[in-house]
Motif scaffolding. Sequence first.
Motif, PDB file in Angstrom:
ATOM      1  N   ALA A  12       0.847  -1.192   0.000  1.00  0.00           N
ATOM      2  CA  ALA A  12       0.000   0.000   0.000  1.00  0.00           C
ATOM      3  C   ALA A  12       0.882   1.241   0.000  1.00  0.00           C
ATOM      4  O   ALA A  12       1.969   1.252   0.582  1.00  0.00           O
ATOM      5  CB  ALA A  12      -0.913   0.005   1.219  1.00  0.00           C
ATOM      6  N   VAL A  13       0.422   2.283  -0.676  1.00  0.00           N
ATOM      7  CA  VAL A  13       1.137   3.558  -0.696  1.00  0.00           C
ATOM      8  C   VAL A  13       0.327   4.550   0.118  1.00  0.00           C
ATOM      9  O   VAL A  13      -0.733   5.007  -0.313  1.00  0.00           O
ATOM     10  CB  VAL A  13       1.336   4.070  -2.142  1.00  0.00           C
ATOM     11  N   LEU A  14       0.814   4.855   1.314  1.00  0.00           N
ATOM     12  CA  LEU A  14       0.137   5.811   2.189  1.00  0.00           C
ATOM     13  C   LEU A  14       0.568   7.202   1.766  1.00  0.00           C
ATOM     14  O   LEU A  14       1.747   7.535   1.809  1.00  0.00           O
ATOM     15  CB  LEU A  14       0.510   5.552   3.646  1.00  0.00           C
ATOM     16  N   PHE A  15      -0.380   8.023   1.326  1.00  0.00           N
ATOM     17  CA  PHE A  15       0.013   9.337   0.820  1.00  0.00           C
ATOM     18  C   PHE A  15      -0.550  10.489   1.630  1.00  0.00           C
ATOM     19  O   PHE A  15      -0.162  11.626   1.449  1.00  0.00           O
ATOM     20  CB  PHE A  15      -0.352   9.489  -0.660  1.00  0.00           C
ATOM     21  N   ARG A  16      -1.447  10.206   2.556  1.00  0.00           N
ATOM     22  CA  ARG A  16      -1.930  11.282   3.419  1.00  0.00           C
ATOM     23  C   ARG A  16      -2.280  10.701   4.781  1.00  0.00           C
ATOM     24  O   ARG A  16      -3.038   9.743   4.882  1.00  0.00           O
ATOM     25  CB  ARG A  16      -3.151  11.945   2.807  1.00  0.00           C
ATOM     26  N   THR A  17      -1.705  11.289   5.818  1.00  0.00           N
ATOM     27  CA  THR A  17      -2.018  10.886   7.182  1.00  0.00           C
ATOM     28  C   THR A  17      -2.252  12.148   8.010  1.00  0.00           C
ATOM     29  O   THR A  17      -1.702  13.211   7.706  1.00  0.00           O
ATOM     30  CB  THR A  17      -0.877  10.062   7.815  1.00  0.00           C
ATOM     31  N   ILE A  60      -5.910   7.923   7.640  1.00  0.00           N
ATOM     32  CA  ILE A  60      -4.990   7.439   6.612  1.00  0.00           C
ATOM     33  C   ILE A  60      -5.713   7.408   5.272  1.00  0.00           C
ATOM     34  O   ILE A  60      -6.866   6.974   5.191  1.00  0.00           O
ATOM     35  CB  ILE A  60      -4.509   6.010   6.926  1.00  0.00           C
ATOM     36  N   MET A  61      -5.016   7.840   4.225  1.00  0.00           N
ATOM     37  CA  MET A  61      -5.475   7.656   2.844  1.00  0.00           C
ATOM     38  C   MET A  61      -4.375   6.885   2.132  1.00  0.00           C
ATOM     39  O   MET A  61      -3.193   7.201   2.280  1.00  0.00           O
ATOM     40  CB  MET A  61      -5.743   8.993   2.170  1.00  0.00           C
ATOM     41  N   ALA A  62      -4.783   5.883   1.348  1.00  0.00           N
ATOM     42  CA  ALA A  62      -3.783   5.034   0.703  1.00  0.00           C
ATOM     43  C   ALA A  62      -4.283   4.498  -0.623  1.00  0.00           C
ATOM     44  O   ALA A  62      -5.488   4.340  -0.841  1.00  0.00           O
ATOM     45  CB  ALA A  62      -3.426   3.864   1.616  1.00  0.00           C
ATOM     46  N   LYS A  63      -3.325   4.216  -1.488  1.00  0.00           N
ATOM     47  CA  LYS A  63      -3.578   3.454  -2.704  1.00  0.00           C
ATOM     48  C   LYS A  63      -3.198   2.021  -2.362  1.00  0.00           C
ATOM     49  O   LYS A  63      -2.084   1.762  -1.908  1.00  0.00           O
ATOM     50  CB  LYS A  63      -2.738   3.965  -3.878  1.00  0.00           C
ATOM     51  N   VAL A  64      -4.144   1.114  -2.540  1.00  0.00           N
ATOM     52  CA  VAL A  64      -3.958  -0.273  -2.145  1.00  0.00           C
ATOM     53  C   VAL A  64      -4.013  -1.154  -3.384  1.00  0.00           C
ATOM     54  O   VAL A  64      -4.935  -1.017  -4.203  1.00  0.00           O
ATOM     55  CB  VAL A  64      -5.056  -0.687  -1.138  1.00  0.00           C
ATOM     56  N   PRO A  65      -3.036  -2.054  -3.549  1.00  0.00           N
ATOM     57  CA  PRO A  65      -3.055  -2.948  -4.703  1.00  0.00           C
ATOM     58  C   PRO A  65      -4.382  -3.712  -4.798  1.00  0.00           C
ATOM     59  O   PRO A  65      -4.888  -4.222  -3.801  1.00  0.00           O
ATOM     60  CB  PRO A  65      -1.898  -3.921  -4.424  1.00  0.00           C
TER      61      PRO A  65
END
Length: 80
Positions: A12-17, A60-65
Amino acid sequence: VHKATGKLVEGAVLFRTRLDMAPDNMADMTAKHVAMPAAEPGVYRFKADLTMAGGWAFRIMAKVPGEKDTVEGVVVFQAK
């Protein structure tokens, strides 16, 4: 954790916390936090110095595979 399987999600790419006291109606009260190394794949760790006791929310906001849309989550906890 992937809800359908109950397994940890790797990559996962966490891009905003954000870490704030919104649960205590003080959303403007934020705390600095930093990402920490994980002990195992699929575990995402953070460290923060909480400035006061009370209700905190870690967002948390993330891009998840495998997921088309951004995944958002929040962990609410009480600091003493």
